[in-house]
Each structure stands twice: as C-alpha cells, then as structure tokens.
Design a protein around this motif. Sequence first.
Motif, PDB file in Angstrom:
ATOM      1  N   ARG A 115     -15.242 -21.761   1.551  1.00  0.00           N
ATOM      2  CA  ARG A 115     -14.824 -23.164   1.411  1.00  0.00           C
ATOM      3  C   ARG A 115     -15.420 -24.040   2.510  1.00  0.00           C
ATOM      4  O   ARG A 115     -15.810 -25.183   2.261  1.00  0.00           O
ATOM      5  CB  ARG A 115     -13.297 -23.256   1.438  1.00  0.00           C
ATOM      6  N   GLU A 128      -9.272 -24.793  -8.960  1.00  0.00           N
ATOM      7  CA  GLU A 128      -8.980 -23.466  -8.415  1.00  0.00           C
ATOM      8  C   GLU A 128      -7.848 -22.830  -9.208  1.00  0.00           C
ATOM      9  O   GLU A 128      -6.986 -23.527  -9.744  1.00  0.00           O
ATOM     10  CB  GLU A 128      -8.559 -23.547  -6.940  1.00  0.00           C
ATOM     11  N   GLY A 193      -7.161 -23.479   0.053  1.00  0.00           N
ATOM     12  CA  GLY A 193      -7.671 -24.111  -1.147  1.00  0.00           C
ATOM     13  C   GLY A 193      -7.087 -25.484  -1.403  1.00  0.00           C
ATOM     14  O   GLY A 193      -5.865 -25.619  -1.556  1.00  0.00           O
TER      15      GLY A 193
END
Length: 298
Positions: A115, A128, A193
């Motif tokens: 990421r 995601e 995330g």
Amino acid sequence: MVPAGCMVCDVGCDHGYVPIYLAERRVCPRIIAMDETEGPLMQATEHIRAFPLEEYIETRRSDGVSALGYKEADYLILAGMGGRLAVRILADGREKVARMKGLILQPQSDLVLVRTYLRQQGYEIVQENMVHEDGKFYTVMKAVFCVTGQQCSGSMERDTMAGKAGPSQSQAAAEGTEMSDKGLLRQAYDRYGPCLLHNRHPVLYEFLQWEEEREAAIRHRILTQAREEGGAGCRRLEELNVSARIRAAALSCYTCAHPEEGMTGLPWDSERKCTDAVQGIDGKAGNGMAFIPCGELG
C-alpha cells in the motif's frame, strides 16, 4: 473487481485457476497467464486445455512482466505471493504497468509495503475486500493510477459509502506528522487498508481484535522478562506502543457516525468522528491499554 471486457495479465498464475475462472464466466475476452517456473506453468496449461479455454487464455513463462508487451493488458493481477515480491514486480515493470488501467493485488504478506508503494507511486486503492478462512486472513485490493491533484472516483465512493466526507488516502498521506492524529490515520490506511476502514469492514474488525490480543500476549511476555532481567525488550515494547496507536486509529473508524446498514455487534458511537476519535496520544489506546515507557521497565 476485474471489469468485464478487459484484457488481463495474471503474473504468478500457478495452476491457472484465476484465468480459468475469468474465462469461464466470460469476464475477459483475453487473458495472459504467466509464471517464472516451468512446472506450475505446465500444470496451468493442462488445466486450461481440460476445460477447454485455450482460445481465451495464453500461457507464457516470464519473470514478472518481462514477457508482456506494452499495452497487451488492461489489468495486472498479482495474487498469492509475498508483498515484497509484488512490489519488486511492480517496480521492475514500472513502464509497462503504468500503461495499464489498474491493478488487482492479493499479497500474502507485507501489505503495508504494498500500500505504501502504491501511494508513493501515485496509485489510489479504490476497492478492497477481506476474508477469514481456515484461520488465516486474506486481503484483495484494486488500485488505479490517479492524476496529481485530483481525487479518484474511488475516494469519493468510499466517502459516500462511509456516510461522510472523510479524508482521501492521498490527503491523509499529505497531512500531519507520523504520530499526530492525521499521521496515525495515514499509517492506519497503509497498514489496514483505506477502503476496509472507510467501509468499516467486519472481517478487518475481527483482524484488529485478533492482532490486539496477540500483541497483548507479546507485551505481557516482554514485561515479565523485563522484571526478571531488568529492562530487556525495551525496543520491542516501543514498537508495540506505536503499533497500538496505529491500531487505535484504525479502531476509531468503527466509532464513526452513520454505521452501515446491516452491520451489528460493532462499537458504534454516533457522537464521535473518525479523525476526532484517534486515541493513544496521551497514554491510552482505544481499548484503554496503558502504554509503558521504557524508563519504567524493571
């Protein structure tokens, strides 16, 4: 996550199950399945012939995207490999990858490295998902390249789904120091995330609880050893303190207003907002766990 009608390249295809899945369901008109090892590639070829789907799937032996031509694929799939390897493939094939519409990534480890690399290279994670199966957590993400200074549609979609106009991934990256509220939230985005947090994914919440319990056990062992040996494990304890603060920033997103419909059993608090609820700065994590400075060991 794979858009219908696009051409896909699956690097590290192993037995070819992902290309077969996409071809069987007519998601993609053409798929290039690549692997650097001859054995798995031969097995993938046999599986493709067994269906048969040779008309839609081509196999190639390749280290990363070295055997892929420019603009041969709209999307790149990297699944089932370590995060460091995924980053190496993306970096080595940067010129080819930059011409694609997007990436579908499912790293088995080092997700924070993946990421962080995507953010630094100008990509936005727009989707995601996370599952818990056979005692393991798996995360898959979709990333697209963003024009500098513009907010990707994925960011706006996440904000809409979260019921608020929260900070985009790029905004969070640009604001605040590492240990400020916004800096911690940016680190939480990289670690856990941005879409999973904005959507308050229930499996991520399960993972955060699991991680908290695991690190609490580690902390207990370090403190026990410190009392016996007089200060041992100080550096690791500091790392756990930082980890707990980042996790508290992530958990704070589960106390935002406007909980998503159908999600129950989570600690919603309509009076708090994600960016305002980050705790851990003044000695307490989101769950009340006390931080112990190194000087107090022993």
